[in-house]
Structure formats: C-alpha cells, structure tokens
Design an enzyme around this catalytic site. Sequence first.
Site, PDB file in Angstrom:
ATOM      1  N   LYS A 105       0.816  -1.228   0.000  1.00  0.00           N
ATOM      2  CA  LYS A 105       0.000   0.000   0.000  1.00  0.00           C
ATOM      3  C   LYS A 105       0.840   1.264   0.000  1.00  0.00           C
ATOM      4  CE  LYS A 105       0.323  -1.617   4.415  1.00  0.00           C
ATOM      5  NZ  LYS A 105       0.039  -2.876   5.045  1.00  0.00           N
ATOM      6  N   GLU A 129      -5.097  -6.214  -4.883  1.00  0.00           N
ATOM      7  CA  GLU A 129      -6.198  -6.456  -3.939  1.00  0.00           C
ATOM      8  C   GLU A 129      -5.707  -6.520  -2.483  1.00  0.00           C
ATOM      9  OE1 GLU A 129      -9.868  -7.007  -4.537  1.00  0.00           O
ATOM     10  OE2 GLU A 129      -9.418  -6.356  -2.508  1.00  0.00           O
ATOM     11  N   ILE A 136      -9.997  -8.907   2.790  1.00  0.00           N
ATOM     12  CA  ILE A 136     -11.312  -8.355   2.411  1.00  0.00           C
ATOM     13  C   ILE A 136     -11.252  -7.896   0.948  1.00  0.00           C
ATOM     14  CG2 ILE A 136     -13.026  -6.545   2.897  1.00  0.00           C
ATOM     15  CD1 ILE A 136     -11.875  -6.367   5.741  1.00  0.00           C
ATOM     16  N   GLY A 187       2.091 -10.551  17.893  1.00  0.00           N
ATOM     17  CA  GLY A 187       2.485 -10.435  16.483  1.00  0.00           C
ATOM     18  C   GLY A 187       1.577  -9.517  15.686  1.00  0.00           C
ATOM     19  N   LYS A 205      -3.898   3.438   2.769  1.00  0.00           N
ATOM     20  CA  LYS A 205      -5.031   2.629   2.308  1.00  0.00           C
ATOM     21  C   LYS A 205      -6.200   3.509   1.883  1.00  0.00           C
ATOM     22  CE  LYS A 205      -3.641  -1.222   5.237  1.00  0.00           C
ATOM     23  NZ  LYS A 205      -3.739  -1.780   6.594  1.00  0.00           N
ATOM     24  N   GLY A 302      -2.351 -10.618   8.113  1.00  0.00           N
ATOM     25  CA  GLY A 302      -2.028 -12.008   8.436  1.00  0.00           C
ATOM     26  C   GLY A 302      -1.614 -12.753   7.185  1.00  0.00           C
TER      27      GLY A 302
HETATM   28  N1  LIG Z   1       1.860  -8.696   7.065  1.00  0.00           N
HETATM   29  C1  LIG Z   1       0.602  -8.471   6.716  1.00  0.00           C
HETATM   30  O1  LIG Z   1      -0.325  -8.993   7.347  1.00  0.00           O
HETATM   31  C2  LIG Z   1       0.287  -7.619   5.523  1.00  0.00           C
HETATM   32  C3  LIG Z   1      -1.065  -7.332   5.212  1.00  0.00           C
HETATM   33  C4  LIG Z   1      -1.373  -6.572   4.069  1.00  0.00           C
HETATM   34  C5  LIG Z   1      -0.339  -6.104   3.291  1.00  0.00           C
HETATM   35  N2  LIG Z   1       0.962  -6.370   3.644  1.00  0.00           N
HETATM   36  C6  LIG Z   1       2.017  -5.867   2.783  1.00  0.00           C
HETATM   37  O2  LIG Z   1       2.710  -6.985   2.228  1.00  0.00           O
HETATM   38  C7  LIG Z   1       4.072  -6.653   2.019  1.00  0.00           C
HETATM   39  C8  LIG Z   1       4.951  -7.670   2.728  1.00  0.00           C
HETATM   40  O3  LIG Z   1       4.689  -7.638   4.121  1.00  0.00           O
HETATM   41  P1  LIG Z   1       5.247  -8.767   5.107  1.00  0.00           P
HETATM   42  O4  LIG Z   1       4.557  -8.541   6.408  1.00  0.00           O
HETATM   43  O5  LIG Z   1       5.152 -10.105   4.468  1.00  0.00           O
HETATM   44  O6  LIG Z   1       6.772  -8.331   5.236  1.00  0.00           O
HETATM   45  P2  LIG Z   1       7.969  -9.146   5.897  1.00  0.00           P
HETATM   46  O7  LIG Z   1       7.455 -10.242   6.760  1.00  0.00           O
HETATM   47  O8  LIG Z   1       8.907  -8.165   6.460  1.00  0.00           O
HETATM   48  O9  LIG Z   1       8.681  -9.862   4.642  1.00  0.00           O
HETATM   49  C9  LIG Z   1       9.430  -9.168   3.699  1.00  0.00           C
HETATM   50  C10 LIG Z   1      10.164 -10.168   2.806  1.00  0.00           C
HETATM   51  O10 LIG Z   1      10.854  -9.417   1.803  1.00  0.00           O
HETATM   52  C11 LIG Z   1      12.220  -9.857   1.732  1.00  0.00           C
HETATM   53  N3  LIG Z   1      13.055  -8.711   1.418  1.00  0.00           N
HETATM   54  C12 LIG Z   1      13.148  -7.538   2.083  1.00  0.00           C
HETATM   55  N4  LIG Z   1      14.032  -6.716   1.486  1.00  0.00           N
HETATM   56  C13 LIG Z   1      14.512  -7.405   0.418  1.00  0.00           C
HETATM   57  C14 LIG Z   1      15.455  -7.116  -0.586  1.00  0.00           C
HETATM   58  N5  LIG Z   1      16.099  -5.935  -0.628  1.00  0.00           N
HETATM   59  N6  LIG Z   1      15.676  -8.029  -1.551  1.00  0.00           N
HETATM   60  C15 LIG Z   1      15.044  -9.216  -1.501  1.00  0.00           C
HETATM   61  N7  LIG Z   1      14.137  -9.562  -0.588  1.00  0.00           N
HETATM   62  C16 LIG Z   1      13.875  -8.657   0.373  1.00  0.00           C
HETATM   63  C17 LIG Z   1      12.550 -10.408   3.111  1.00  0.00           C
HETATM   64  O11 LIG Z   1      13.587 -11.337   2.941  1.00  0.00           O
HETATM   65  P3  LIG Z   1      14.230 -12.134   4.181  1.00  0.00           P
HETATM   66  O12 LIG Z   1      13.135 -13.021   4.669  1.00  0.00           O
HETATM   67  O13 LIG Z   1      15.364 -12.893   3.627  1.00  0.00           O
HETATM   68  O14 LIG Z   1      14.637 -11.109   5.187  1.00  0.00           O
HETATM   69  C18 LIG Z   1      11.202 -11.013   3.528  1.00  0.00           C
HETATM   70  O15 LIG Z   1      11.140 -12.347   3.099  1.00  0.00           O
HETATM   71  C19 LIG Z   1       4.229  -5.206   2.511  1.00  0.00           C
HETATM   72  O16 LIG Z   1       4.068  -4.336   1.447  1.00  0.00           O
HETATM   73  C20 LIG Z   1       3.080  -5.057   3.495  1.00  0.00           C
HETATM   74  O17 LIG Z   1       2.667  -3.712   3.632  1.00  0.00           O
HETATM   75  C21 LIG Z   1       1.284  -7.103   4.729  1.00  0.00           C
END
Ligand SMILES: NC(=O)c1ccc[n+]([C@@H]2O[C@H](COP(=O)([O-])OP(=O)(O)OC[C@H]3O[C@@H](n4cnc5c(N)ncnc54)[C@H](OP(=O)(O)O)[C@@H]3O)[C@@H](O)[C@H]2O)c1
Length: 430
Positions: A105, A129, A136, A187, A205, A302
């Site tokens: 986002k 999405e 949602i 978490g 958002k 999540g």
């Molecule tokens: N978490 C949620 O519930 C949620 C909900 C809606 C939207 N989002 C969105 O989804 C996206 C991901 O969120 P997340 O919570 O999954 O984040 P996260 O747990 O921090 O995971 C980020 C991933 O990206 C990898 N990464 C980071 N920098 C990198 C780089 N320079 N080169 C290659 N890989 C890299 C990390 O690798 P390593 O594992 O090796 O460190 C990790 O696997 C974000 O945009 C977030 O706003 C998240």
Amino acid sequence: MEKVKIALLGLGNVGSGVWKIFNTNKNEVSRRSGCEVEIAKVLVRDKFKQRKVDVPPDMLTTNPDDIFKDESIKIVAELIGGIDPAKEYILRAMRSKKHVVTANKMLLATSGEELFKTAEEEDVYFYYEASVGGGIPIIREINESLTANKIMEIVGILNGTTNYILSKMSKEHMDFKAALDEAKEKGYAEADPTSDIEGYDPVYKLAIIASLSFGAKITVDDIYREGITKITPLDIKYACKFGYTIKLLSIGKVCPDGIELRVHPTMIPKAHPLSNVNDSFNAIYINGNAVGELMLYGKGAGDLPTGSAVVSDIISILRNNGSQYICTSLKNHMPHKKIKPLKENISQYYIRLSVIDMPGVLGEISTILGRNNVSILTVTQDVKSKHDVSLIFITHEAKEGDMQKSIDNIKKLTCINKVESIIRIENFNE
Ligand SMILES: NC(=O)c1ccc[n+]([C@@H]2O[C@H](COP(=O)([O-])OP(=O)(O)OC[C@H]3O[C@@H](n4cnc5c(N)ncnc54)[C@H](OP(=O)(O)O)[C@@H]3O)[C@@H](O)[C@H]2O)c1
C-alpha cells in the site's frame, strides 16, 4: 493444462502465506485458473534464514536477475514492502513483460501513478487487492460490484494493530502502552509500530480506496492524519458513558464543496456496525447512491488472509478475466478534484479539559465556544480536587476551523490546566 511459472519477491509473512495457499489449495487454484501454477523462484535477502515454510533451497535466490531475466516466468508477486527496492523490482518486472501483483500500500499510495503508467505502456496486468483490507475483497468490490453507483462515502477501520489496541483499552481497560505491548507479543504490531499507531498505514489505504471510489487523484498529502497515541483510558471511559466507542476511522466523503478525507480517532455510536468490529479485524462501510449502505468485514492482515488476496489476483490474471480497467483505474488518467480544507469539515466534538475549580469557569469557556459558533450539547463535570476538575463537553456539529479557534482561546484562560483531549464524533447521519 497449461503450465505457468510465477515468482515471489519476498518470503516473509505474506510470501509464506502465498506459498502455503499454493500448496494446500493446489486443486482449487488449477480448477479456477485453468493452469498448473509453479512457483519457480523466490527472491529473499537471506537464503539461510529459518523460514516458516519449507521451500526447497534451490528455489531461493538473492539475485533478482534470476527472475527478471527468466522469460519463462510470467507473473511476479511483490511481497517485500516499502519503496526501495520494491518499486525498482516492480518496474523491472513490467519492463520484462511480466504481470505484477502487489500487497504494497505504501508504494501504491506514493508512486501509484508511475507504476500504473508503466503497466499500461508495457501492456501487463498490475493487481493490488491485498494492499487494502488484507483478505477483504474491497478493491474488486469498488471496481466491479459497485460500478453502477456514485460512491458518496467510504469509512473504514483499516488498521488491525490500532483496532486491537483500542479494543483492549475498551474491553479490558488497559492503558495504551500495555495494549501496544500485548499487540507486539501477539504479532499484531511490528517492533517499530509508528506507521500503525500514528495513522500512516490507514492513510495509504484510504488514498487507494478513495481514489477508486471517487474517481479522483488522491495523494497521501490530501488526507488529514492523527494517530491513537493520545487516547487515554479516561477518554474510553467517557466515550462509553456517552454511548460511543472510539475507533481509528479512515473517512472519505463526497461533499458539495469538495472531498473530505481524514484519518483520526473517532467516537461512533455503539449501535453502529463499525463499533462492533473488534480486535485485529478490519471493516469498510460504503454508502453508494444506488446500493445504499453496505459493510465488508474480515481479517485485514495475516499470512493467509493477505495471501488469499494475492493468490486470487494471480488467478484473475491467469483467467485473463481481469479487465484492464481494474489494473489501470488507480491514479492513471484520474482528474484532480477539489479536496475540502480541514477547517471546513463539520463534526460534533468531545472536548475534555482539566480546569481549576473557581467561579465563572464554565461561563468563560461557554462564552468562547459560543462566540466561535460552537454550541454545547452536554457538559459533564468530575471533581478530582479543587485544582483538577475534568470538564467534558459534547458539542453540536461545528466547523473544524471554529473549534480550533475556540481551543486556541480556551488555552489562554487562567482557569485552564490543560486541554486534555479533543475527539471528533461521527454519527453517520443518525
Ligand atoms: N503482514 C501483513 O499482514 C500484511 C497485510 C497486508 C499487506 N501487507 C504488505 O505486504 C508486504 C509484505 O509484508 P510482510 O509482512 O510479508 O513483510 P515481511 O514479513 O517483512 O517480509 C518481507 C520479505 O521481503 C524480503 N526482502 C526484504 N528486502 C529485500 C530485498 N532488498 N531483496 C530481496 N528480498 C527482500 C525479506 O527477505 P528475508 O526473509 O530474507 O529477510 C522477507 O522475506 C508489505 O508491502 C506489506 O505492507 C502485509
């Protein structure tokens, strides 16, 4: 059945969820997409990190060229987050003629125009999405199911972390810090929770869904922002006493004099459905001129809920049924529309003051409010000591600018210890 290779950029929370869904729902994905999907490569920062999912080591890479230079990979899911290098990778993927899905986002709200322009130039799909409301299906709802409507109002609880904290403060009488600590333990909050508790995340958002809902170019700078860090157990107690719940609302409204856009803690009537959205759940209330009022409710974050939205986007691309407008309608080609200045917004207000107990206090405060066109609905007094009396005002509807002028003047009174809190009240035209 056609075989299609895809790649994931990131294997954190969301990336792991996507991996799990492709494994557990393999048959559903094949049946619904008509394709056999193979995750060919997963880009990570650290190949040797302990993972939540069992990905074969040879599938992990730290070299983006392994994905962008591989012509057999057709779709890339960007699940890294942030701006850098996520933006560069999305642009590289598009220029390599790969369709892109993202959950990011922050990137969409700040660089959406450039990304959608590139998607259009390269003739690739760009779906998002998962960027609002996690599991949602709000983007599809606005772009497909509600297209017959002029959307007049969109009000969301778009951040699970702050909703969890406010729910704990309301239901278990915790203070802000204790509730935040518990959210971190479970978490729901990140180690650095600034983006959530200061309201940046719901601003991103709201920028996305308000742009889509109102067909206008809306940037994060158009949206007034206030977080929840100043909400105290006492405010929660008074809100409850007056028949309200405090929620961090993201509000977009079409008004005759412009679009109103704001994210701030808000008192809403206990009877309103948004009031009963608790813990880490999200909800979005929409008012369309044909459909009337509707509300979507579910898990806004999540691994699996967010992964669900990402995988559905991938399936849409594979079905090739996602008409181009879904992916290009955000920002690109959108006109600028007048944004209503904050001082023109109209709300009821809750004002809590700490004052010294002396004759004429109420009169002085009421005079200032009256002089600035702010009329009082109720006033409540709680005496802690002669030097610390709480005065709580609920006002009738007033202009934000008039309220600010009143508060500036009230602060100058000698009887005032402190303006403890001001919270807007939303009654949803009740
Ligand atoms: N978490 C949620 O519930 C949620 C909900 C809606 C939207 N989002 C969105 O989804 C996206 C991901 O969120 P997340 O919570 O999954 O984040 P996260 O747990 O921090 O995971 C980020 C991933 O990206 C990898 N990464 C980071 N920098 C990198 C780089 N320079 N080169 C290659 N890989 C890299 C990390 O690798 P390593 O594992 O090796 O460190 C990790 O696997 C974000 O945009 C977030 O706003 C998240």
